[in-house]
Design a protein around this motif. Structure first.
Motif, PDB file in Angstrom:
ATOM      1  N   UNK A 105     -22.295  25.356  26.469  1.00 37.62           N
ATOM      2  CA  UNK A 105     -23.543  25.405  27.239  1.00 37.62           C
ATOM      3  C   UNK A 105     -23.283  26.315  28.434  1.00 37.62           C
ATOM      4  N   UNK A 106     -23.435  27.587  28.197  1.00 36.20           N
ATOM      5  CA  UNK A 106     -23.047  28.575  29.200  1.00 36.20           C
ATOM      6  C   UNK A 106     -24.135  28.880  30.205  1.00 36.20           C
ATOM      7  N   UNK A 107     -23.961  29.981  30.897  1.00 38.98           N
ATOM      8  CA  UNK A 107     -24.930  30.447  31.893  1.00 38.98           C
ATOM      9  C   UNK A 107     -24.756  31.954  31.963  1.00 38.98           C
ATOM     10  N   UNK A 108     -25.795  32.693  31.659  1.00 45.56           N
ATOM     11  CA  UNK A 108     -25.674  34.146  31.647  1.00 45.56           C
ATOM     12  C   UNK A 108     -25.321  34.702  33.024  1.00 45.56           C
ATOM     13  N   UNK A 109     -25.786  34.040  34.065  1.00 45.66           N
ATOM     14  CA  UNK A 109     -25.440  34.478  35.412  1.00 45.66           C
ATOM     15  C   UNK A 109     -23.948  34.281  35.662  1.00 45.66           C
ATOM     16  N   UNK A 110     -23.441  33.101  35.346  1.00 47.03           N
ATOM     17  CA  UNK A 110     -22.015  32.822  35.533  1.00 47.03           C
ATOM     18  C   UNK A 110     -21.152  33.759  34.690  1.00 47.03           C
ATOM     19  N   UNK A 111     -21.627  34.068  33.504  1.00 46.00           N
ATOM     20  CA  UNK A 111     -20.850  34.907  32.593  1.00 46.00           C
ATOM     21  C   UNK A 111     -20.925  36.391  32.937  1.00 46.00           C
ATOM     22  N   UNK A 112     -21.745  36.746  33.917  1.00 38.96           N
ATOM     23  CA  UNK A 112     -21.863  38.153  34.299  1.00 38.96           C
ATOM     24  C   UNK A 112     -20.706  38.629  35.168  1.00 38.96           C
ATOM     25  N   UNK A 113     -19.852  37.715  35.610  1.00 38.34           N
ATOM     26  CA  UNK A 113     -18.707  38.083  36.443  1.00 38.34           C
ATOM     27  C   UNK A 113     -17.451  37.402  35.894  1.00 38.34           C
ATOM     28  N   UNK A 114     -16.350  38.134  35.914  1.00 37.50           N
ATOM     29  CA  UNK A 114     -15.060  37.588  35.487  1.00 37.50           C
ATOM     30  C   UNK A 114     -14.092  37.599  36.662  1.00 37.50           C
ATOM     31  N   UNK A 115     -13.033  36.799  36.559  1.00 36.82           N
ATOM     32  CA  UNK A 115     -12.020  36.767  37.611  1.00 36.82           C
ATOM     33  C   UNK A 115     -11.342  38.128  37.747  1.00 36.82           C
TER      34      UNK A 115
END
Length: 311
Positions: free
Chosen positions: A86-96
């Motif tokens: 159950x992801x989030x496109x906003x959260x997945x738009x940035x990586x560490x």
């Protein structure tokens, strides 16, 4: 025989007591989950509840970054998310890795990350914020420090404008709030001339001068939107955020109010993945457990604690 909804609610209550569990749910989840949960809230409120609870098990009805945040805050508790991925496109738009590279180009910068990010991104962050407290956090940061704000470019632009402070903005956004443009807001205002408009700052419309200068438009977090009607003399409101909020709005204001969703066809599909049966099974089988490596958790807890200290 298929269980009735009433039976599933009863089973959830039984299992919750058996495990000494607490159920947290976001306002954007399905109505049944909002009814079944112990605490309903926005990202900041749910983070606060995760920090305060004495339960042994936290079941998080929402998306992955929220459950991860609960695990970071409460490492000794078992944290479950009823649906995997159950992801989030906003959260997945940035990586560490991407954030670490960004920091190299701005060595004097302070990283302010929206709570809508994964644990590894939080570990690269100086301050976490939510839409409820982002303005307060940024206003108190040293003026001689450059701010790297991510991943939501719309929230970042709104905070930058409100603080009169230039910031470097990561170019992510929420795919639901992307459709809340100035043109859509202005069209609804013309169609409903007696209404007020309640707008989430993740929206594209959040920095438009025509919107900001209107005394009919009010910008704020999910909690702000929920609380606003009692402060107004109006009874008709255009709701410029994800339409799942309407469940709670009509529960709070059952008579004499009209709430008009501005983009009802655009929903957060990830928030809607979890069903009542998924919640029951999470408790029954104690699945799916959220794990955050300790090295990541120790770094990620620092900006989260800073976020929770701002009232």
């Amino acid at each position: 025989m298929e269980q009735s909804k009433k039976q599933i609610f009863e089973e959830i209550e039984f299992l919750k007591k058996k495990l000494n569990a607490v159920i947290l749910a976001h306002y954007y989840t399905e109505p049944d989950l909002q009814k079944a949960c112990d605490f309903l809230g926005d990202s900041l409120q749910l983070s606060q509840k995760a920090a305060e609870t004495t339960a042994d098990v936290i079941v998080f009805c929402g998306v992955e970054f929220m459950a991860e945040t609960a695990k970071i805050i409460s490492p000794n508790k078992k944290v479950l998310i009823p649906v995997q991925h159950a992801g989030c496109t906003l959260a997945q738009s940035v990586t560490a890795q991407g954030l670490a590279t960004w920091k190299k180009y701005h060595p004097n910068g302070l990283v302010v990350s929206y709570v809508n990010t994964g644990a590894e991104v939080k570990a690269e962050t100086d301050w976490c914020v939510t839409s409820s407290n982002a303005l307060k956090v940024v206003e108190q940061l040293p003026r001689d420090k450059e701010i790297l704000f991510g991943p939501d470019k719309n929230l970042g632009a709104y905070i930058s404008q409100k603080c009169d402070r230039p910031m470097q903005l990561w170019q992510g956004d929420c795919y639901v709030h992307r459709y809340i443009t100035p043109e859509v807001v202005l069209d609804f205002m013309a169609r409903y001339p007696e209404s007020e408009v309640l707008i989430h700052p993740e929206s594209v419309a959040s920095t438009d001068d025509r919107i900001l200068s209107s005394d009919r438009c009010h910008m704020g977090s999910t909690s702000f939107i929920l609380d606003y009607p009692v402060k107004s003399k109006k009874r008709q409101f255009i709701i410029a955020t994800e339409s799942g909020i309407l469940t709670e709005m009509y529960r709070r204001y059952p008579e004499g109010y009209e709430f008009i969703p501005i983009v009802p066809e655009h929903i957060c599909e990830y928030m809607k993945l979890t069903t009542l049966e998924d919640l029951r099974d999470a408790l029954l089988y104690e699945r799916y457990e959220v794990v955050v490596p300790e090295e990541i958790r120790e770094r990620a807890i620092v900006p989260i604690k800073r976020m929770l200290s701002v009232r």
